[in-house]
Design a protein around this motif. Structure first.
Motif, PDB file in Angstrom:
ATOM      1  N   TRP A  42       0.361  -1.097  -0.505  1.00  0.00           N
ATOM      2  CA  TRP A  42      -0.121  -0.029  -0.355  1.00  0.00           C
ATOM      3  C   TRP A  42       0.858   1.840   0.365  1.00  0.00           C
ATOM      4  O   TRP A  42       1.939   1.225   0.721  1.00  0.00           O
ATOM      5  N   ASN A  43       0.211   2.025  -0.662  1.00  0.00           N
ATOM      6  CA  ASN A  43       0.784   3.583  -0.237  1.00  0.00           C
ATOM      7  C   ASN A  43      -0.276   5.056  -0.333  1.00  0.00           C
ATOM      8  O   ASN A  43      -0.704   5.429  -1.187  1.00  0.00           O
ATOM      9  N   TRP A  44      -0.521   4.734   0.987  1.00  0.00           N
ATOM     10  CA  TRP A  44      -1.609   5.335   1.292  1.00  0.00           C
ATOM     11  C   TRP A  44      -1.112   7.022   1.502  1.00  0.00           C
ATOM     12  O   TRP A  44      -2.427   7.777   1.670  1.00  0.00           O
ATOM     13  N   GLY A  45      -0.048   7.101   1.465  1.00  0.00           N
ATOM     14  CA  GLY A  45       1.011   8.902   1.466  1.00  0.00           C
ATOM     15  C   GLY A  45      -0.290   9.790   0.470  1.00  0.00           C
ATOM     16  O   GLY A  45      -1.149  11.131   0.997  1.00  0.00           O
ATOM     17  N   GLY A  46       0.037   9.774  -0.485  1.00  0.00           N
ATOM     18  CA  GLY A  46      -0.822  10.405  -1.303  1.00  0.00           C
ATOM     19  C   GLY A  46      -2.695  10.415  -1.575  1.00  0.00           C
ATOM     20  O   GLY A  46      -2.745  11.590  -2.016  1.00  0.00           O
ATOM     21  N   TYR A  47      -3.017   9.615  -1.490  1.00  0.00           N
ATOM     22  CA  TYR A  47      -4.817   9.623  -0.982  1.00  0.00           C
ATOM     23  C   TYR A  47      -4.739  10.225   0.469  1.00  0.00           C
ATOM     24  O   TYR A  47      -5.600  11.514   0.141  1.00  0.00           O
ATOM     25  N   TYR A  48      -4.155   9.854   1.186  1.00  0.00           N
ATOM     26  CA  TYR A  48      -4.588  11.013   2.677  1.00  0.00           C
ATOM     27  C   TYR A  48      -4.626  12.649   2.660  1.00  0.00           C
ATOM     28  O   TYR A  48      -4.721  13.217   2.948  1.00  0.00           O
ATOM     29  N   LYS A  49      -2.711  12.427   1.355  1.00  0.00           N
ATOM     30  CA  LYS A  49      -3.102  13.660   1.329  1.00  0.00           C
ATOM     31  C   LYS A  49      -4.407  14.654   0.330  1.00  0.00           C
ATOM     32  O   LYS A  49      -4.507  15.856   0.997  1.00  0.00           O
ATOM     33  N   SER A  50      -4.467  13.972  -0.586  1.00  0.00           N
ATOM     34  CA  SER A  50      -5.823  14.933  -1.213  1.00  0.00           C
ATOM     35  C   SER A  50      -6.432  14.846  -0.421  1.00  0.00           C
ATOM     36  O   SER A  50      -7.077  16.205  -0.378  1.00  0.00           O
ATOM     37  N   GLN A  51      -6.678  14.342   0.476  1.00  0.00           N
ATOM     38  CA  GLN A  51      -8.420  14.229   1.470  1.00  0.00           C
ATOM     39  C   GLN A  51      -8.319  15.588   2.081  1.00  0.00           C
ATOM     40  O   GLN A  51      -8.932  16.005   2.817  1.00  0.00           O
ATOM     41  N   ILE A  52      -6.459  15.296   2.619  1.00  0.00           N
ATOM     42  CA  ILE A  52      -6.552  16.528   3.760  1.00  0.00           C
ATOM     43  C   ILE A  52      -6.856  17.720   3.446  1.00  0.00           C
ATOM     44  O   ILE A  52      -6.873  19.580   3.652  1.00  0.00           O
ATOM     45  N   GLU A  53      -5.873  18.094   1.976  1.00  0.00           N
ATOM     46  CA  GLU A  53      -5.648  18.965   1.452  1.00  0.00           C
ATOM     47  C   GLU A  53      -7.577  19.810   0.960  1.00  0.00           C
ATOM     48  O   GLU A  53      -7.744  21.035   1.598  1.00  0.00           O
ATOM     49  N   LEU A  54      -8.492  18.970   0.400  1.00  0.00           N
ATOM     50  CA  LEU A  54      -9.251  19.203  -0.128  1.00  0.00           C
ATOM     51  C   LEU A  54      -9.993  20.038   1.790  1.00  0.00           C
ATOM     52  O   LEU A  54     -11.293  20.686   1.287  1.00  0.00           O
ATOM     53  N   ALA A  55      -9.810  18.925   2.144  1.00  0.00           N
ATOM     54  CA  ALA A  55     -10.661  19.635   4.005  1.00  0.00           C
ATOM     55  C   ALA A  55     -10.466  21.017   4.107  1.00  0.00           C
ATOM     56  O   ALA A  55     -11.074  21.350   4.255  1.00  0.00           O
ATOM     57  N   MET A  56      -8.821  21.065   4.093  1.00  0.00           N
ATOM     58  CA  MET A  56      -8.207  21.899   4.487  1.00  0.00           C
ATOM     59  C   MET A  56      -9.150  23.049   3.613  1.00  0.00           C
ATOM     60  O   MET A  56      -8.713  24.329   4.172  1.00  0.00           O
ATOM     61  N   ALA A  57      -9.077  22.933   2.388  1.00  0.00           N
ATOM     62  CA  ALA A  57      -9.657  23.656   1.208  1.00  0.00           C
ATOM     63  C   ALA A  57     -11.040  24.190   1.879  1.00  0.00           C
ATOM     64  O   ALA A  57     -11.903  24.864   0.411  1.00  0.00           O
ATOM     65  N   GLY A  58     -12.224  23.328   2.012  1.00  0.00           N
ATOM     66  CA  GLY A  58     -13.418  23.532   2.126  1.00  0.00           C
ATOM     67  C   GLY A  58     -14.275  22.991   1.248  1.00  0.00           C
ATOM     68  O   GLY A  58     -15.188  22.870   1.207  1.00  0.00           O
ATOM     69  N   GLU A  59     -13.183  21.947   0.700  1.00  0.00           N
ATOM     70  CA  GLU A  59     -13.692  21.468  -1.238  1.00  0.00           C
ATOM     71  C   GLU A  59     -14.670  19.480  -0.399  1.00  0.00           C
ATOM     72  O   GLU A  59     -14.129  18.998  -1.502  1.00  0.00           O
ATOM     73  N   TRP A  60     -13.589  19.175   0.770  1.00  0.00           N
ATOM     74  CA  TRP A  60     -13.776  17.169   0.821  1.00  0.00           C
ATOM     75  C   TRP A  60     -15.553  17.434   1.032  1.00  0.00           C
ATOM     76  O   TRP A  60     -16.378  17.987   0.905  1.00  0.00           O
ATOM     77  N   THR A  61     -15.696  16.467  -0.107  1.00  0.00           N
ATOM     78  CA  THR A  61     -16.968  15.651   0.463  1.00  0.00           C
ATOM     79  C   THR A  61     -17.097  13.541   0.459  1.00  0.00           C
ATOM     80  O   THR A  61     -15.958  13.639   0.896  1.00  0.00           O
ATOM     81  N   ALA A  62     -17.961  13.799   1.468  1.00  0.00           N
ATOM     82  CA  ALA A  62     -17.901  11.872   1.256  1.00  0.00           C
ATOM     83  C   ALA A  62     -18.161  11.292   0.043  1.00  0.00           C
ATOM     84  O   ALA A  62     -18.998  10.730  -0.219  1.00  0.00           O
ATOM     85  N   GLU A  63     -16.978  11.228  -0.727  1.00  0.00           N
ATOM     86  CA  GLU A  63     -16.701  10.574  -2.035  1.00  0.00           C
ATOM     87  C   GLU A  63     -16.165   8.341  -1.423  1.00  0.00           C
ATOM     88  O   GLU A  63     -15.195   8.428  -0.973  1.00  0.00           O
ATOM     89  N   ASN A  64     -16.802   8.228  -1.541  1.00  0.00           N
ATOM     90  CA  ASN A  64     -16.030   6.682  -1.494  1.00  0.00           C
ATOM     91  C   ASN A  64     -15.464   6.282  -2.647  1.00  0.00           C
ATOM     92  O   ASN A  64     -16.015   6.649  -3.863  1.00  0.00           O
ATOM     93  N   VAL A  65     -14.511   5.376  -2.773  1.00  0.00           N
ATOM     94  CA  VAL A  65     -13.357   5.383  -3.565  1.00  0.00           C
ATOM     95  C   VAL A  65     -12.924   3.576  -3.432  1.00  0.00           C
ATOM     96  O   VAL A  65     -12.649   3.061  -2.522  1.00  0.00           O
ATOM     97  N   TRP A  66     -12.788   3.013  -4.770  1.00  0.00           N
ATOM     98  CA  TRP A  66     -11.685   2.435  -4.848  1.00  0.00           C
ATOM     99  C   TRP A  66     -11.234   2.015  -5.838  1.00  0.00           C
ATOM    100  O   TRP A  66     -11.592   1.681  -6.943  1.00  0.00           O
TER     101      TRP A  66
END
Length: 380
Positions: free
Chosen positions: A276-300
């Motif tokens: 697993w390489n979790w870092g990239g996904y975690y970074k993208s989600q946190i950045e969206l949250a910091m920008a106020g743009e995060w939505t609960a999108e399920n991904v596979w």
């Protein structure tokens, strides 16, 4: 008239000079304003990072070379990349205890929480309702809400590739697989691994031992030893520790790891590992949250997304295996080949799937049967 003309010329010249000066001042002021805006944006971003706290909940200890260690590497990555504060709690059981851990993290200012084990799902769902202002991301589950998503990777892709390695490396055509629980995620992985084995060695069998634990080094090691006693000469696993790897090394056999590159745990036994390489996904989600743009999108996400991969093959792997793995890997990445493609025969002789088609995600996510080539029972 000449005198008036001279006065007019002087007045005109003064107006031109003042206008020019005024224009210069306006340009400088505009530039200064832009610089001020850029500085303000940078300062706001820095302030957002400084004020962002993210929590991570792990089912095992960090530094174990397994599942929780892979997630912790992702945590360390975002901490370094984004300059945020992170909290983590390791070895949290899959039970009501996780609710207190979540509440404690929220009390410490966590606005985003990653819960990284399947068994946390119902408790995360409950706490998401209690803390609607917090963003919850749950790994490997299927429940979601306005402030809760689930995320996972198509680990069956590199598991298929690791099956090719096992199928070509084995001398006995008996391969062992130490598995945690009878849930679709694990069953799907065993089937994908078996399809990889049989793509290159149709006579080989994958023998399954259940441990009914995610994290128990001793129990996992004992299950691997039992498989070795039965004649298996390559051991694979869906477990959170390196116990099976160590068992194989002690017996002079080979093993395929999981989660991280764990060659240092069994250098004479280790072949490769789906990782697993979790870092990239975690970074993208946190950045969206910091920008106020995060939505609960399920991904596979799959290998093409970079979340998962097959680790480099070790020096223990036979030389002629590498080109075969590379060929299949390129086909998966390009979309030319699907792991669960075509008509597949189940362990009981019935079939599933259609020629030229890949099983739908719904079928994969609910998989509760073994394919032919698997020697084991689903005991739920």
């Amino acid at each position: 008239m000449k005198k008036l003309t001279k006065i007019g010329v002087l007045l005109l010249a003064m107006v031109m000079i003042l206008t020019a000066c005024g224009g210069g001042a306006t340009t400088d002021q505009a530039a200064g304003t832009e610089e001020t805006k850029e500085t303000a944006v940078e300062e706001t971003a820095e302030q957002t990072a400084e004020n962002t706290t993210v929590g991570f909940i792990f089912v095992g200890p960090v530094g174990d070379g397994g599942w929780s260690d892979a997630h912790n590497e992702g945590r360390l990555y975002v901490e370094e990349e984004l300059g945020i504060k992170t909290l983590y709690k390791e070895s949290v059981p899959e039970g009501p205890e996780v609710e207190k851990v979540i509440a404690d993290m929220v009390d410490q200012g966590a606005s985003v929480i990653f819960a990284t084990s399947f068994g946390y799902m119902d408790y995360v769902e409950k706490m998401a309702k209690e803390f609607p202002e917090v963003k919850f991301l749950h790994c490997s589950g299927y429940k979601s809400a306005d402030n809760m998503n689930n995320y996972f990777g198509r680990m069956y892709e590199p598991r298929f590739l690791s099956g090719i390695v096992a199928g070509l490396q084995t001398e006995t055509s008996e391969i062992g697989y130490v598995a945690a629980f009878e849930i679709p995620e694990v069953i799907r992985g065993i089937n994908a691994f078996t399809l990889g084995v049989q793509a290159v060695n149709p006579d080989a069998t994958v023998n399954v031992k259940w441990t009914h634990t995610w994290y128990d080094p001793a129990k996992e090691k004992e299950a691997a030893k039992a498989l070795l006693d039965e004649g298996c000469d390559v051991i694979a696993q869906h477990q959170d520790t390196t116990g099976p790897l160590q068992a194989a090394q002690e017996r002079g056999m080979f093993a395929i790891g999981y989660n991280t590159i764990s060659e240092d745990k069994a250098p004479e036994s280790y072949l490769t590992a789906p990782i697993w390489n979790w870092g990239g996904y975690y970074k993208s989600q946190i950045e969206l949250a910091m920008a106020g743009e995060w939505t609960a999108e399920n991904v596979w996400l799959g290998m093409a997304d970079g979340l998962i991969e097959l680790a480099p093959l070790s020096g223990n792997v036979k030389e002629d295996i590498t080109p075969v793995v590379s060929e299949y890997q390129e086909k998966i990445l390009s979309g030319e080949f699907g792991v669960f493609e075509g008509v597949l025969t189940k362990q009981d002789g019935t079939t599933v799937g259609e020629e030229g088609k890949v099983l739908e995600d719904g079928d994969l996510l609910s998989m509760n049967y073994f394919l032919q080539g698997v020697n084991g029972k689903i005991e739920n």
